[in-house]
Design a protein around this motif. Structure first.
Motif, mmCIF file in Angstrom:
data_model
loop_
_atom_site.group_PDB
_atom_site.id
_atom_site.type_symbol
_atom_site.label_atom_id
_atom_site.label_comp_id
_atom_site.label_asym_id
_atom_site.label_seq_id
_atom_site.Cartn_x
_atom_site.Cartn_y
_atom_site.Cartn_z
ATOM 1 N N HIS A 104 68.043 143.329 47.637
ATOM 2 C CA HIS A 104 67.131 143.017 48.743
ATOM 3 C C HIS A 104 66.967 144.203 49.688
ATOM 4 O O HIS A 104 66.722 144.020 50.881
ATOM 5 N N VAL A 107 63.545 144.344 51.667
ATOM 6 C CA VAL A 107 63.446 143.382 52.769
ATOM 7 C C VAL A 107 64.249 143.869 53.970
ATOM 8 O O VAL A 107 63.800 143.778 55.123
ATOM 9 N N GLU A 110 62.360 146.739 55.676
ATOM 10 C CA GLU A 110 61.208 146.280 56.440
ATOM 11 C C GLU A 110 61.625 145.638 57.753
ATOM 12 O O GLU A 110 60.890 145.687 58.738
ATOM 13 N N TRP A 111 62.804 145.034 57.790
ATOM 14 C CA TRP A 111 63.299 144.437 59.045
ATOM 15 C C TRP A 111 63.805 145.518 59.999
ATOM 16 O O TRP A 111 63.573 145.456 61.208
#
Length: 277
Positions: A104, A107, A110-111
């Motif tokens: 991941h 993800v 991107e956070w």
């Protein structure tokens, strides 16, 4: 008819003793007599017993109605979940590579990027020893349709003036521009070509910050529209202390970026510091 008195041996009048046997005077009621209406009533008790029905009033969430209690509990739950997710993402970002980050990683990136990127340069063997000033100028179109270039706005100096003499400067004033520029430099080579997948994101981040700051400074005057922006940096080495034998150049190094067109979405009235991130 009571005796009005009789003359005594010395010729003086004597009167009978009207006091009662128990010592009550003529103006005092005898024991057992009812008090006259003009007698003062006893004072009320200054410390009356509390009414058993008046219990302590509820405080905090208990004082709210059921509907507002449910809304407050839901808001607290959302804040708690968001805090746990954020802390977990930051931990996975700084933790060594593992199964979760491999599966991941996109993800998590991107956070984290660009606002929450962790920078450990302060603890590196060779900490930063440079002063970097970030400047921007714009090509603006006035309401009458004439386009012109503005002068250079020193965004770093503007942030510095906002921090000086401010005991509680904001995170935005201290770190937003610096971290955005570090993000751009770390994702582009010396020819300003993106060197990774986050290159486009860093450009959009810087461009939106420029639009916000130029609008705050009223670049181009009232009603002017920012069409293009250009950044440049001015880097100067921090001079060593007098007792050091180290020699560094005192000449600034200027890095100038190409002109970037500003999309209409970046000029929307709803653009804020938060949406720029």
């Amino acid at each position: 008819m009571p005796d009005q008195g009789a003359p005594g041996r010395d010729g003086r009048m004597s009167f009978p003793d009207l006091s009662t046997a128990d010592g009550a005077g003529p103006d005092e009621p005898a024991p057992g007599d009812r008090p006259r209406t003009h007698d003062a009533l006893p004072d009320p008790d200054p410390y009356p017993d509390p009414d058993p029905d008046d219990g302590p009033r509820p405080a905090g969430l208990a004082a709210l109605s059921l509907r507002y209690q449910i809304a407050a509990a839901f808001a607290l739950a959302v804040v708690a979940v968001a805090s746990c997710v954020h802390l977990g993402m930051v931990f996975l970002h700084v933790a060594p590579s593992n199964t979760v980050t491999k599966q991941h990683g996109r993800v998590i990136d991107e956070w984290i990027y660009p606002e929450f990127e962790q920078n450990w340069k302060l603890f590196a063997p060779n900490p930063l020893q440079q002063n970097i000033g970030v400047q921007v100028r714009a090509l603006v179109r006035s309401p009458d349709g004439i386009s012109r270039e503005t002068g250079w706005y020193d965004l770093s100096a503007l942030d510095g003036r906002a921090i000086d003499a401010n005991p509680l400067p904001s995170h935005t004033q201290q770190n937003e521009l610096r971290r955005a520029w570090d993000f751009y430099v770390g994702t582009h080579d010396a020819e300003n070509r993106p060197a990774g997948l986050r290159g486009d994101l860093s450009e959009r981040y810087l461009r939106r910050i420029a639009v916000l700051r130029l609008d705050r400074e009223h670049a181009g005057g009232a009603g002017a529209v920012v069409e293009r922006v250009q950044f440049r940096s001015r880097t100067t080495d921090v001079q060593p202390p007098r007792w050091s034998d180290e020699k560094v150049s005192d000449r600034p190094v200027v890095r100038e970026l190409p002109w970037w067109p500003v999309p209409a979405a970046d000029r929307a009235g709803g653009l804020t510091e938060t949406s720029a991130r």
